[in-house]
Design an enzyme around this catalytic site. Sequence first.
Site, PDB file in Angstrom:
ATOM      1  N   LEU A  17      15.234   1.553  40.143  1.00 40.35           N
ATOM      2  CA  LEU A  17      16.119   2.474  40.861  1.00 40.35           C
ATOM      3  C   LEU A  17      15.433   3.136  42.039  1.00 40.35           C
ATOM      4  CD1 LEU A  17      18.088   4.464  38.157  1.00 40.35           C
ATOM      5  CD2 LEU A  17      18.918   2.756  39.758  1.00 40.35           C
ATOM      6  N   ILE A 151      10.647   2.627  24.049  1.00 35.51           N
ATOM      7  CA  ILE A 151       9.600   2.928  23.063  1.00 35.51           C
ATOM      8  C   ILE A 151       8.257   3.050  23.783  1.00 35.51           C
ATOM      9  CG2 ILE A 151       8.287   1.948  21.125  1.00 35.51           C
ATOM     10  CD1 ILE A 151      10.866   0.908  19.998  1.00 35.51           C
ATOM     11  N   CYS A 383      -7.187 -15.416  52.285  1.00 32.29           N
ATOM     12  CA  CYS A 383      -7.826 -15.792  51.014  1.00 32.29           C
ATOM     13  C   CYS A 383      -7.602 -17.273  50.705  1.00 32.29           C
ATOM     14  CB  CYS A 383      -7.354 -14.876  49.902  1.00 32.29           C
ATOM     15  SG  CYS A 383      -8.559 -14.763  48.578  1.00 32.29           S
ATOM     16  N   HIS A 508      -8.306  -9.723  52.164  1.00 32.30           N
ATOM     17  CA  HIS A 508      -6.862  -9.468  52.302  1.00 32.30           C
ATOM     18  C   HIS A 508      -6.630  -8.288  53.239  1.00 32.30           C
ATOM     19  CE1 HIS A 508      -5.359 -11.912  48.842  1.00 32.30           C
ATOM     20  NE2 HIS A 508      -6.606 -11.753  48.427  1.00 32.30           N
ATOM     21  N   GLU A 510      -3.999  -7.294  54.541  1.00 33.60           N
ATOM     22  CA  GLU A 510      -2.689  -6.652  54.330  1.00 33.60           C
ATOM     23  C   GLU A 510      -2.774  -5.415  53.442  1.00 33.60           C
ATOM     24  OE1 GLU A 510      -3.686  -9.496  53.060  1.00 33.60           O
ATOM     25  OE2 GLU A 510      -2.861  -9.892  51.055  1.00 33.60           O
TER      26      GLU A 510
END
Length: 535
Positions: A17, A151, A383, A508, A510
């Site tokens: 959500l 749970i 990578c 990486h 990013e």
Amino acid sequence: MSQIKYIIVTGGVLSGLGKGVTSSSSGLLLQCAGYKVTAVKIDPYLNVDAGTMNPYEHGEVFVMADGAEVDLDLGNYERFLNCDLTSDHNITTGKVFKKVIEKERRGDYLGQTVQIIPHIVREIVDGIKDAAKNAKADICVVELGGTVGDIESMPFMEAARLLGREEGRDNVMFIHTTLVPIVGSVGEQKTKPTQHSVKELQGLGIRPDVIVGRSDKKLDEDIASKIAFFADIPREAVISAPDARTIYEVPLIFLQQKVPELIEKRLGLKAKKPNVKKWRNFVDRITNGGDEVEIAIIGKYTSLKDSYISHEETLLYAGAVLGCKVKIRWIEAPDLEDSGSTDALEGVDGVIVPGGFGSRGSEGKIMAAGWARTNQVPYLGVCFGFQLATVEFCRNVLGLKDANSSELAPEGKNSVIDILPEQEGVKDMGATMRLGDHKVKLSKGKARDLYGKDEVYERHRHRYEINPDYIDKIEKAGMKYTGRDNGGRRMEVLELEGHPYYVASQFHPEFKSRPDKPSPLHLGLVKAALANKKG
Ligand code: GLN
């Protein structure tokens, strides 16, 4: 040190959500008001970290500076709050249980029966407090993963309640994100699911102070009042979160509804006016048009777009900086491989082969690297995309037809990509790769120009590397390694001579991008793609 304030964000009805967006947007607004804000993400799964999870189910595995492999939400926090977080900011059930069981074995609880309450819950509360304290935060936003009533999340709910009890009611508040679905032929907004989830929360001893109602459109006035009534909160504490054009717009939607003031009032903080000028400007830039370039991402889990979320975000930021729109063409590497044709790439202005593991689709990625190389189309390899660009070059330029990575062809004769020496013999899969920030030294070339310096720290996540035995040969044929590790032995960046933009990195880039600071190598790619398009 002054009292740290905590904002706990819970979710009701269903997952996905936007608890993360609620948390980061609230955090950003408080940061813009001058508070030092940090974030903690709680993931109620038994994995110790996200490193061993399939991106297809959970999306990208994000890597932090300290090498922690974490849930992609942490990436959103780093980008929204422009901060570097550490492993302590991602608390999982696995991590907590592991710690408690290790303590038990050590004898730390000698004589006691070790239980969820108090021991597990204690560990969680202390974990949250330590993360906030170490970050020297005024305010710590804690996102509780999962949905109220699961749970799995019970110990964390109890920990949140206990945190409120220990730190005092004025210092801990709860924001509940919930779904207000629109159903029926007249398109009525329904509050029942929210009522149930608030009840569930109250049953656990937690009273939400603010309710964020996710709906396709703004909450109707009578619906917002109804939610306020049964949740026993003021009307202004019910916030509408309609679908936004981009997640980056949500802080502005919250600001309109005075979320920072609500929080400041509830936590006894001085009301300060958030300065969102820079943010607003950024949102304007990403929602306004401009030239469009199309970049292909050759991946393996492209139907779940979140698998490459850090690439998507940094391309968006690059577009904002360059005043253009970056459209992504998602290409499944195994499909490319099966079709035996690069037709699916026709017309793109640039190509990214991102990180990855294993054989499936690797030949498709190699085809894409070769297509970009021979067609002079801008290419960025990250990578696996760095390693496979080397494989392609060795096969088709050096003529080593059987060149491969030993990850993919363990018995192969020309393993131009080979296991890192320190990885040989490593059996455990969790948190054992070469991870996190490592220094990279850049020599003359495009990467150094883009970074504007000759030493950078970038994040890593790999077990394999360029085999040093082949470097001389490769470089002589025109592929230069313009980035190396501190010792000079490990290859970190490659660039192809005579190509408009053929750049790849073992790290990486990013993972370090920020709205106002896209990864330099992605920025370079988009710039080259724009130039390529204009011809
Ligand atoms: N599979 C490669 C390795 O382990 C690349 C990893 C990656 O792309 N993150 O070295």
